[in-house]
Design an enzyme around this catalytic site. Structure first.
Site, mmCIF file in Angstrom:
data_model
loop_
_atom_site.group_PDB
_atom_site.id
_atom_site.type_symbol
_atom_site.label_atom_id
_atom_site.label_comp_id
_atom_site.label_asym_id
_atom_site.label_seq_id
_atom_site.Cartn_x
_atom_site.Cartn_y
_atom_site.Cartn_z
ATOM 1 N N PRO A 1 0.838 -1.205 0.000
ATOM 2 C CG PRO A 1 0.111 -0.924 2.198
ATOM 3 C CD PRO A 1 0.816 -1.886 1.299
ATOM 4 C CB SER B 1 8.553 3.045 9.312
ATOM 5 O OG SER B 1 7.919 2.332 10.350
ATOM 6 C CE LYS B 2 4.939 1.024 2.494
ATOM 7 N NZ LYS B 2 4.618 0.146 1.385
ATOM 8 N NE ARG B 3 8.270 -2.425 9.638
ATOM 9 C CZ ARG B 3 9.391 -1.770 9.904
ATOM 10 N NH1 ARG B 3 9.784 -1.586 11.138
ATOM 11 N NH2 ARG B 3 10.132 -1.292 8.930
ATOM 12 C CG ASP B 4 6.565 4.399 12.949
ATOM 13 O OD1 ASP B 4 6.985 3.587 13.792
ATOM 14 O OD2 ASP B 4 7.290 5.166 12.317
#
Ligand code: GLU
Length: 518
Positions: free
Chosen positions: A29, A275-278
């Site tokens: 995404p 980041s994408k994970r945040d």
């Protein structure tokens, strides 16, 4: 303090039709950082009557993720930034998916070899790994470039016959760029000004692989050239590639476009890249739309599904790296197009502020038409009440409370009493509002209300207020218990608005209900 570079002028806007591209790789995404890059490209293009192009950079088939391309298109459309040319839309410079342009790149790699700017390299992965580890053990870093390329297995170190023999035998190879020794490159970036790079630190980047696929670097500059891109606006993470890209333009004898590398988006703490994970960790979405991972089925939240308006998202993204130089914070897309200026983008990282995103959403909520909000809210109302509630009625309720709401999902808590009678009364408020004389007062109010024939807000107000004044009772003694009777708590818009909305019978019933508990 913001660091703003005003120094660099933008040349191509005067001389050529502006053409910019957003060139994501469909590896998952789109992160909001990517949406910000798309937005700045879009604004720049539209400001200069130029074209905004969507190019899908899918040369790395190992990282291809099903559904990512459609997600990118959906996200751009949701934000209201349609592209003029690109995948699914066509245009004069297609195809716009790099995997469909595959045949095109080889000739440029060959040209670079012929002109002495690139060479074949046959080193195996094991061999390169050995050199890497060997260097590490000596406390050094292995860089494939001028200083060791003649000791490795490539067409510069081998004779022409040896090279041809390897190619004829079908050995795996890559084509590497021959980075020059002892040169200083002067690069230009619209946001960062002049950048000097010592070529001795550059490695000989791979441009082409024997599987017939170009790497990002080659495909990217070939396409930017063929698609007549005038300005490359992209994230800071691509700044280290700028030296190679400049050299490729030069080696191929092409004019380079102008470059602008946008600042990083930082975590809310200001430390480190968002980041994408945040998103999942920090409690706010980092994606524009919800995303379901096709492999794991894990769902990541999206701004759209979390109840954000696209206008809010566009507005808060615009301020991640740019500011107008005035106090104005609220900008529609059209206003942004008018005021956006690439030379006002700063190079310092932009801290992401999730509270500010809510502030923007609250503002755009007020701008929405009540009927549209009511449509979004109706399913909740119908589900909670088990009935098919009139849309116009919902719309009126929404109009009365929306200044207190940030999301449509806030509506039920703010409006439930328009749809269902209170079943309990807030304890603290009851202590404050219910006094000895309350029952007698409410009984008289009920008689008064019953007598109002034309049940309008104005009549209710005149009658009840008049009655309070002429009996010299004190507003709080009447209005507080009345509000509790209608709402169940000391909240909500004007009491007379509420009574008008729920109607005479329901108002009387609720006053009777509360009297029964006193
Ligand atoms: N494909 C690159 C990306 O995924 C594009 C970088 C560029 O804009 O040159 O971000």
């Amino acid at each position: 303090m913001l660091e703003i570079a005003f120094s660099t002028e933008i040349k191509n806007i005067m001389t050529k039709k502006v053409r910019v591209r957003f060139a994501p790789s469909p590896t998952g995404p789109l992160h909001i950082g990517g949406v910000r890059t798309a937005l700045f490209n879009y604004l720049f293009a539209k400001k200069h009557d130029g074209d905004f192009i969507l190019r899908i950079e899918d040369t790395d088939q190992n990282r291809y993720v099903e559904g990512a391309e459609q997600y990118i298109i959906d996200a751009l459309n949701w934000c209201g930034m349609p592209f003029d040319e690109g995948v699914g839309k066509g245009g004069d410079f297609g195809p716009y998916r790099q995997s469909e342009r595959k045949e095109l790149y080889k000739q440029y790699a060959d040209d670079l070899i012929a002109s002495g700017n690139a060479y074949y390299a046959f080193d195996t992965a094991e061999n390169l790994d050995f050199h890497r580890k060997d260097h590490e053990a000596k406390g050094k870093t292995f860089i494939y470039n001028w200083h060791n390329r003649l000791k490795l297995s490539n067409s510069l170190a081998l004779s022409a016959e040896e090279t041809q023999a390897k190619l004829d035998a079908g050995e795996d190879y890559v084509i590497r760029f021959k980075s020059p020794q002892d040169e200083t490159l002067h690069l230009k970036d619209i946001i960062r000004g002049d950048i000097k790079i010592d070529t001795n630190i550059l490695d000989d980047k791979v441009l082409y692989k024997s599987d017939g696929m170009p790497t990002y670097h080659l495909a990217n500059i070939v396409d930017d050239h063929l698609m007549q891109i005038t300005h490359v606006i992209r994230g800071e993470e691509w700044l280290p590639s700028l030296a190679l890209h400049y050299q490729l333009y030069q080696a191929l004898g092409w004019d380079a476009p102008e470059f602008a590398h946008l600042p990083l988006i930082l975590k809310p703490t200001g430390k480190g890249k968002l980041s994408k994970r945040d998103g999942d960790k920090l409690g706010f979405p980092v994606f524009p739309l919800e995303w379901t991972d096709p492999k794991t089925n894990d769902v990541s939240r999206g701004y759209k599904e979390d109840g954000y308006f696209p206008e809010a998202m566009v507005n808060f993204l615009a301020f991640l790296g740019w500011n107008p130089g005035t106090e104005q914070e609220l900008f529609s897309l059209d206003e942004l197009i008018k005021d956006f200026d690439l030379t006002r983008v700063h190079k310092a990282g932009a801290r992401f502020d999730p509270d500010k995103t809510k502030w923007f959403n609250h503002h755009y909520m007020q701008e929405q038409h009540n009927d549209i909000l009511a449509e979004a809210f109706k399913p909740t109302v119908d589900e909670k009440t088990g009935a098919d509630i009139d849309l116009q009625y919902i719309s009126m309720a929404v109009g009365l409370i929306k200044e207190r709401a940030t999301f449509v999902s806030d509506f039920w808590d703010l409006t439930h009493y328009f749809f269902t009678a209170p079943t309990s009364y807030d304890e603290k408020a009851s202590k404050k509002a219910f006094k000895e004389e309350t029952k007698a007062i409410l009984s008289e109010v009920n008689t008064l209300v019953n007598g109002i024939e034309d049940f309008t807000v104005e009549n209710l107000q005149t009658e009840i207020k008049g009655w309070i004044t002429s009996n010299d009772i004190g507003f709080g003694k009447v209005m507080m218990p009345l509000r509790l009777a209608l709402v169940g708590a000391l909240q909500g818009p004007d009491v007379f608005d509420i009574m008008y909305m729920i109607g005479k019978n329901e108002s009387i019933k609720r006053i009777e209900n509360v009297m029964a508990t006193l």
